[in-house]
Design a protein around this motif. Structure first.
Motif, short mmCIF file in Angstrom:
data_model
loop_
_atom_site.label_atom_id
_atom_site.label_comp_id
_atom_site.label_asym_id
_atom_site.label_seq_id
_atom_site.Cartn_x
_atom_site.Cartn_y
_atom_site.Cartn_z
N TRP A 143 -54.68 8.16 41.16
CA TRP A 143 -53.73 8.88 40.31
C TRP A 143 -54.32 9.00 38.91
CZ3 TRP A 143 -49.92 11.18 42.79
CH2 TRP A 143 -49.49 10.64 44.02
N ASP A 144 -55.60 9.32 38.86
CA ASP A 144 -56.30 9.44 37.59
C ASP A 144 -56.25 10.90 37.12
OD1 ASP A 144 -57.97 10.63 39.43
OD2 ASP A 144 -59.64 9.23 39.16
N ILE A 145 -57.14 11.28 36.23
CA ILE A 145 -57.12 12.63 35.68
C ILE A 145 -57.27 13.67 36.79
CG2 ILE A 145 -58.29 14.25 34.14
CD1 ILE A 145 -59.09 11.83 32.42
N THR A 149 -54.63 16.35 37.99
CA THR A 149 -54.87 17.70 37.45
C THR A 149 -56.17 18.34 37.92
OG1 THR A 149 -56.02 16.92 35.45
CG2 THR A 149 -53.61 17.06 35.35
N GLY A 150 -56.92 17.69 38.80
CA GLY A 150 -58.19 18.25 39.25
C GLY A 150 -58.02 19.43 40.19
N GLU A 151 -59.12 19.89 40.74
CA GLU A 151 -59.07 21.04 41.65
C GLU A 151 -58.35 20.71 42.95
OE1 GLU A 151 -59.97 24.31 41.22
OE2 GLU A 151 -60.02 23.62 39.15
N THR A 152 -58.38 19.45 43.34
CA THR A 152 -57.68 19.03 44.56
C THR A 152 -56.86 17.77 44.25
OG1 THR A 152 -59.64 17.77 45.27
CG2 THR A 152 -59.38 20.01 46.15
N PRO A 153 -55.74 17.91 43.54
CA PRO A 153 -54.89 16.75 43.24
C PRO A 153 -54.42 16.08 44.53
CG PRO A 153 -54.19 18.69 42.00
CD PRO A 153 -55.17 19.16 43.02
N ARG A 180 -54.05 17.90 31.38
CA ARG A 180 -55.42 17.42 31.58
C ARG A 180 -56.04 17.00 30.24
NH1 ARG A 180 -58.87 17.30 35.69
NH2 ARG A 180 -61.11 17.28 35.27
N ALA A 181 -55.83 17.81 29.21
CA ALA A 181 -56.37 17.47 27.89
C ALA A 181 -55.75 16.18 27.36
CB ALA A 181 -56.13 18.63 26.93
N ALA A 182 -54.44 16.02 27.55
CA ALA A 182 -53.77 14.80 27.08
C ALA A 182 -54.28 13.57 27.82
CB ALA A 182 -52.26 14.95 27.24
N LEU A 183 -54.50 13.70 29.12
CA LEU A 183 -54.98 12.56 29.91
C LEU A 183 -56.41 12.19 29.54
CD1 LEU A 183 -53.53 13.32 33.49
CD2 LEU A 183 -52.58 11.88 31.67
N GLN A 184 -57.21 13.19 29.24
CA GLN A 184 -58.59 12.89 28.84
C GLN A 184 -58.62 12.09 27.55
OE1 GLN A 184 -60.04 16.95 28.86
NE2 GLN A 184 -60.97 16.72 30.89
N ALA A 269 -46.36 14.86 34.17
CA ALA A 269 -47.35 14.68 35.25
C ALA A 269 -46.66 14.49 36.59
CB ALA A 269 -48.25 13.48 34.93
N ARG A 270 -45.61 13.67 36.60
CA ARG A 270 -44.92 13.44 37.87
C ARG A 270 -44.16 14.68 38.32
NH1 ARG A 270 -44.49 9.71 42.04
NH2 ARG A 270 -42.71 10.36 43.30
#
Length: 305
Positions: A143-145, A149-153, A180-184, A269-270
């Motif tokens: 449940w990381d970035i 939010t990746g190409e295959t969540p 994605r920007a916030a999680l990074q 995110a959820r």
């Protein structure tokens, strides 16, 4: 399929049939257990074994979570006819905090008090992994970035949901990029740890003033505040949402440092992940599809304002 006996237990009733079929089971010692028939293809054998290890380790640390129970052959996990995997865990006392789509019971003060206690419990659960040495075989969902939010969540490409209109699809893409920007940025100071990842009302048991947490089927490696966001995602429409949010964060912050703004981001995110969850599980005309989309867009509007 007739569920298997486990350790001489006798299944009594089907309690839930979502990711897993869960039965209440009577044990020879007079106690009860939860017998689970795991959904085919959802979690691997290694992943289920890792879930059981995590629950056992938390229980050993005095946390109110279900301890795994071995089968008669001593194994924590058995494969039954048809290839489905089965496990059993302790039956914990209490009743669910609530049910999805049903307004929370009690006064605003009662709801706030329960969520303050829940925040404390989650902080204790998140502190435990700091003293645990994960086994080399530990294998759980991420449940990381990229998992969010990746190409295959892990739960699917929510921005590609077939029920989205063109404007909604654009809004989902914007929300994904924002998240994605916030999680990074968050990842620069916050480590990934084992988290429950599904802290829903149905998985929180209330026994008087005591709380316990069940159903670690979606547990994995992620950001701790994702668990708080999951709690709040179910409460967005509650009249006392602001009080619930503040109490949850206050309970957590009393034991672990936190950032209220990031809790809101993990609520988004959820909500987005839940849109992806509906895609392979619900019929195209299921009303829950639209309600999850509406909730995610509402949350995005609030958080991204």
């Amino acid at each position: 399929m007739r569920p298997p006996h486990n350790g001489g237990g006798t299944p009594l009733a089907l309690i839930r049939n979502r990711e897993n079929a869960v039965f209440r089971m009577a044990l020879p010692n007079g106690k009860h257990a939860a017998l689970r028939l795991h959904r085919m293809g959802y979690q691997t054998k290694a992943a289920i074994a890792s879930e059981l290890w995590f629950c056992g380790a938390l229980a050993d640390n005095g946390l109110p979570v279900p301890r795994p129970l071995p089968a008669q052959n001593g194994a924590d996990l058995v494969t039954v006819q048809g290839g489905r995997m089965a496990t059993a865990v302790e039956w914990l006392p209490g009743a669910p905090l609530g049910e999805a789509g049903v307004p929370l019971a009690g006064s605003a003060a009662d709801q706030a008090a329960q969520h303050h206690a829940l925040g404390q419990l989650l902080a204790r659960i998140h502190s435990a992994p700091l003293s645990l040495n994960l086994p080399s075989t530990f294998d759980r969902p991420s449940w990381d970035i990229d998992g969010l939010t990746g190409e295959t969540p892990f739960w699917g490409r929510f921005w590609d949901h077939a029920a989205l209109t063109k404007p909604e699809r654009d809004q989902m893409q914007s929300a994904r990029q924002f998240l994605r920007a916030a999680l990074q940025t968050h990842a620069k100071t916050t480590p990934i740890i084992p988290v429950h990842a599904d802290v829903l009302r149905e998985n929180i048991l209330v026994d008087g003033k005591a709380l316990s947490l069940i159903d670690f089927d979606d547990s994995g490696l992620g950001f701790p505040l994702y668990d708080l966001g999951t709690v709040l995602s179910q409460n967005l429409y509650e009249p006392a949402f602001a009080d619930i949010r503040d109490a949850l964060i206050a309970g957590y912050k009393g034991l672990r440092p936190t950032d209220a703004a990031m809790v809101d981001i993990f609520t988004l995110a959820r909500c987005l992940a839940s849109v992806g969850w509906t895609m392979p599980r619900l019929a195209p005309d299921d009303l829950i599809m639209r309600s999850h989309i509406a909730r995610a867009l509402l949350c995005a509007k609030r958080v991204m304002a």
